[in-house]
Design an enzyme around this catalytic site. Structure first.
Site, PDB file in Angstrom:
ATOM      1  N   ASP A  42     -21.597  57.841 -26.439  1.00  0.00           N
ATOM      2  CA  ASP A  42     -20.383  58.277 -27.146  1.00  0.00           C
ATOM      3  C   ASP A  42     -20.656  58.575 -28.620  1.00  0.00           C
ATOM      4  OD1 ASP A  42     -18.261  58.170 -25.019  1.00  0.00           O
ATOM      5  OD2 ASP A  42     -19.037  56.136 -24.867  1.00  0.00           O
ATOM      6  N   GLU A  64     -13.318  66.394 -30.599  1.00  0.00           N
ATOM      7  CA  GLU A  64     -13.426  67.027 -29.286  1.00  0.00           C
ATOM      8  C   GLU A  64     -12.039  67.149 -28.660  1.00  0.00           C
ATOM      9  OE1 GLU A  64     -16.800  66.204 -26.497  1.00  0.00           O
ATOM     10  OE2 GLU A  64     -15.166  65.396 -25.292  1.00  0.00           O
ATOM     11  N   ASP A 102     -15.489  61.635 -30.914  1.00  0.00           N
ATOM     12  CA  ASP A 102     -15.415  61.801 -29.463  1.00  0.00           C
ATOM     13  C   ASP A 102     -14.425  60.747 -28.955  1.00  0.00           C
ATOM     14  OD1 ASP A 102     -15.986  62.495 -26.785  1.00  0.00           O
ATOM     15  OD2 ASP A 102     -17.484  60.905 -26.672  1.00  0.00           O
TER      16      ASP A 102
END
Length: 171
Positions: A142, A70, A11
């Site tokens: 996160d 992502e 991420d």
């Protein structure tokens, strides 16, 4: 698939980049490691180097077979999207060194896959990672997002086989 597949989920962020390592096999998925990489430095080049170096260390330590990242989306401003894109680029460069295949997923697709709604917030994602992966505590946001990216990839990579196995059957 007899041997568990090691997947790194990433991420990306210009200040905090989450990572999550899972193993996915016939018995399901389990988390091996997760955490947050905090970029060091005030200027963007120093932050990008920090992301690159720290994520490279994660790849060397865990040797994932596949990597899921992502995709960037414009959330607040174009400037934020550019910074996020640069951080994502540093993260991608770090993972290329290991030779693993890299896959990308949109934020809504990740949330839909692991929570059941593409509009899930960070707390819902973190809670589901604790439940689905049997974690002893809820991971930081996160890191939870990165685990969700990895778990989404594990589920999506199995989808074609599941669909083809269902063909030809009558209800």
């Amino acid at each position: 698939m007899s041997k568990p597949l090691r997947i790194l989920g990433v991420d990306p962020g210009s200040r905090v980049t989450g990572y999550g390592i899972i193993e996915h096999g016939p018995a399901g998925s389990r988390a091996l490691a997760w955490g947050e990489i905090r970029s060091v430095g005030e200027e963007m080049p120093a932050k990008l180097r920090s992301i690159f170096e720290q994520l490279s260390d994660v790849v060397r330590e865990h040797t994932p077979a596949e990597i899921a990242v992502e995709r960037v989306f414009v959330h607040k401003s174009v400037d934020s999207a550019l910074k996020l894109g640069q951080a994502r680029g540093a993260a991608l460069c770090a993972v290329f060194g290991g030779g693993a295949a890299v896959f990308e997923y949109a934020p809504r697709q990740i949330k839909q896959t692991v929570v059941g709604t593409g509009a899930a917030d960070k707390h819902q994602v973190a809670h589901m990672m604790k439940i689905l992966l049997g974690l002893p505590e809820t991971p930081r946001p996160d890191a939870a997002d990165a685990l969700a990216v990895a778990l989404c990839h594990a589920h999506m990579r199995a989808a074609p086989a599941l669909l083809s196995a269902g063909r030809g059957r009558r209800p």
